[in-house]
Design an enzyme around this catalytic site. Sequence first.
Site, PDB file in Angstrom:
ATOM      1  N   ASP A 107       0.046   5.247   1.017  1.00 10.88           N
ATOM      2  CA  ASP A 107      -0.141   6.053   1.845  1.00 10.88           C
ATOM      3  C   ASP A 107      -0.143   5.343   3.455  1.00 10.88           C
ATOM      4  O   ASP A 107      -0.953   4.300   3.859  1.00 10.88           O
ATOM      5  CB  ASP A 107      -1.495   6.618   1.996  1.00 10.88           C
ATOM      6  CG  ASP A 107      -1.678   7.786   1.086  1.00 10.88           C
ATOM      7  OD1 ASP A 107      -0.759   8.716   1.014  1.00 10.88           O
ATOM      8  OD2 ASP A 107      -2.415   7.611   0.190  1.00 10.88           O
ATOM      9  N   ASP A 161       0.844  -1.047   0.003  1.00  8.18           N
ATOM     10  CA  ASP A 161       0.158   0.008  -0.088  1.00  8.18           C
ATOM     11  C   ASP A 161       0.928   1.374  -0.091  1.00  8.18           C
ATOM     12  O   ASP A 161       2.052   1.250   0.410  1.00  8.18           O
ATOM     13  CB  ASP A 161      -0.929  -0.052   1.282  1.00  8.18           C
ATOM     14  CG  ASP A 161      -1.408   1.173   1.668  1.00  8.18           C
ATOM     15  OD1 ASP A 161      -2.013   1.717   0.626  1.00  8.18           O
ATOM     16  OD2 ASP A 161      -1.369   1.741   2.810  1.00  8.18           O
TER      17      ASP A 161
HETATM   18  O1  M1P Z   1      -4.230   5.678  -0.651  1.00 14.01           O
HETATM   19  C1  M1P Z   1      -5.239   5.920   0.468  1.00 14.01           C
HETATM   20  C2  M1P Z   1      -6.243   7.063  -0.033  1.00 14.01           C
HETATM   21  O2  M1P Z   1      -5.587   8.258  -0.271  1.00 14.01           O
HETATM   22  C3  M1P Z   1      -6.194   9.348  -0.513  1.00 14.01           C
HETATM   23  O3  M1P Z   1      -7.021   9.650   0.520  1.00 14.01           O
HETATM   24  P1  M1P Z   1      -7.247  10.944   1.409  1.00 14.01           P
HETATM   25  O4  M1P Z   1      -6.996  12.132   0.012  1.00 14.01           O
HETATM   26  O5  M1P Z   1      -8.454  11.080   1.763  1.00 14.01           O
HETATM   27  O6  M1P Z   1      -6.177  11.110   2.299  1.00 14.01           O
HETATM   28  C4  M1P Z   1      -7.314   9.242  -1.824  1.00 14.01           C
HETATM   29  O7  M1P Z   1      -6.353   9.320  -2.977  1.00 14.01           O
HETATM   30  C5  M1P Z   1      -7.762   7.815  -1.794  1.00 14.01           C
HETATM   31  O8  M1P Z   1      -8.414   7.606  -2.781  1.00 14.01           O
HETATM   32  C6  M1P Z   1      -6.936   6.648  -1.422  1.00 14.01           C
HETATM   33  O9  M1P Z   1      -7.802   5.515  -1.071  1.00 14.01           O
END
Ligand code: M1P
Length: 247
Positions: free
Chosen positions: A14, A12
């Site tokens: 983030d 993953d």
């Molecule tokens: O990768 C996790 C999420 O990252 C973003 O979320 P947010 O902007 O809410 O922090 C988005 O790109 C989301 O689509 C993605 O799942």
Amino acid sequence: MERSKKRIALFDVDGTLTKPRNNIESDMVNTLRELKKKIYVAVVGGSDLKKVSEQMGEFFPELDYCFTENGLYSLKEGKLFHKMSIKDALGEDRLKQFINFCLRYIADLDIPIKRGTFIEYRNGMINVSPIGRNCSQEERDEFEKYDNEKKIRAEFVKTLKEKFADFNLSFAIGGQISFDVYPKGWDKTYCLQFLDEFEEIYFFGDKTFEGGNDYEIYTHERTKGYSVKNPQETIKLLHELFLDKEE
Ligand code: M1P
């Protein structure tokens, strides 16, 4: 030395390889470079190609596979080889009903601040943000705290699940300010169909709890799932599992 197709590490983005919505740091780039000498390396993100490529920075061209939008927009060695569209799956009429409802719901939401881009239409999914995607980093951090307490996104998703029960949709709260919407089955497990040739798939994610966007792939029978709290923990695990081992 030729790497065997036995093992692939699938990450993953983030919270696992980078801080949320931030770019990859040099210690992670160095770790992934070492890892790639031993096994295949891939990422699967909910975000679209633009965001994933920005976040992966200098390591982006070195990825063996890059599954953006959960694999609904997939690249192998930098080349697009698969694309799926939510528009075709849902049909324009249903898509419009869904978007209109979300916009009305957001208009009636009383939250401290609102910015712009409340709906982001992507190839394989729709991303819905009550505060709006073009808020600043500080505003996103504040919204996340507010949402943890007030459950704005969880309530919104609950309403949508009831209202659109016959649309066969899945919802995932993966980041700080938004949630993703896509047809059932188009979660991160979607990308596994492209990894049949690998015997072992190691998956690393931070949103591995039920309802998080890593849950399905983390618990899938084809993967060995590892739950991490942040990129530093990912690096530590990679050392334990692969890098510090003599092979
Ligand atoms: O990768 C996790 C999420 O990252 C973003 O979320 P947010 O902007 O809410 O922090 C988005 O790109 C989301 O689509 C993605 O799942």
